[in-house]
Design an enzyme around this catalytic site. Structure first.
Site, short mmCIF file in Angstrom:
data_model
loop_
_atom_site.label_atom_id
_atom_site.label_comp_id
_atom_site.label_asym_id
_atom_site.label_seq_id
_atom_site.Cartn_x
_atom_site.Cartn_y
_atom_site.Cartn_z
N LYS A 1 0.82 -1.21 0.00
CA LYS A 1 0.00 0.00 0.00
C LYS A 1 0.86 1.26 0.00
CE LYS A 1 -4.12 -1.84 -0.03
NZ LYS A 1 -5.10 -1.98 1.03
N ARG B 1 -3.87 -10.40 3.80
CA ARG B 1 -3.83 -10.50 2.34
C ARG B 1 -2.50 -9.94 1.85
NH1 ARG B 1 -9.14 -8.00 -0.19
NH2 ARG B 1 -7.91 -8.51 -2.01
#
Length: 202
Positions: free
Chosen positions: A162, A197
């Site tokens: 991210k 994840r």
């Protein structure tokens, strides 16, 4: 359908054409498959093809039929928090208190699932790192992750690669954020996350 910031929605027919052959191919090899979609038609088709988990970034709220589709099956579902839509979610996200606000929205969605007939043990919550969150919001969510256990559901996080990891590590290339992704994942697990994840599985 891409749900990265700025992405446009995809017609369900196009989504089905893209994902169903992949689901069928993986299931044929005995691989457990999660279907990541906001569309009831895609959920139903993927489950019929053998998908064993539904992941919905809208927490079963974008498509009015989605919650019914999941309720009619025995598959677990990940309900994720997202402020806005992928197209505009990063324009100007605001919260009074990001941890409390996200917690309250997820609590309401868990309640909606139970009312619809989805057993609470089938519901997994995801605070939605990067989905309508600033860098500061993401850090606050990570610090306050333990508070989400009060929802009584397993906790999933998607932190891998991210942009907020790139911001703190100075790494602009997402594929080179492995070390930061591992550090964030370990921090989440230390705060009780049961599902992580990741891109770089090994």
């Amino acid at each position: 359908e891409s749900t990265r910031p700025g992405a446009d929605p995809v017609d369900p027919e196009m989504e089905l054409a893209r994902v169903l052959p992949v689901v069928e191919g993986l299931v044929a090899h005995g691989i457990p498959v999660s279907i990541d979609t906001r569309r009831a038609r895609v959920m139903r088709a993927a489950i019929e093809a053998g998908a064993v988990l539904v992941n919905d970034v809208s927490a079963l709220s974008d498509d009015p039929d989605a919650i019914t589709v999941v309720a009619e099956t025995d598959v677990p579902v990940i309900v994720m928090h997202m402020q806005g839509q992928p197209r505009d979610m990063q324009d100007d996200p605001r919260y009074a208190n990001v941890v409390e606000d996200v917690h309250d929205v997820l609590a309401a969605r868990v309640d909606a699932c139970v009312v619809a007939g989805i057993a609470p043990e089938r519901v997994i919550v995801d605070p939605g790192f990067g989905f309508g969150k600033t860098e500061a919001h993401n850090y606050e969510l990570l610090a306050g992750l333990a508070q989400f256990h009060g929802l009584g559901c397993p906790l999933a996080v998607g932190l891998s690669r991210k942009s907020f990891i790139g911001a703190v590590t100075g790494e602009a290339e997402p594929a080179r954020r492995v070390s930061g992704s591992v550090a964030a994942a370990l921090l989440a697990v230390s705060r009780g996350a049961q599902f992580v994840r990741v891109h770089d599985v090994a």
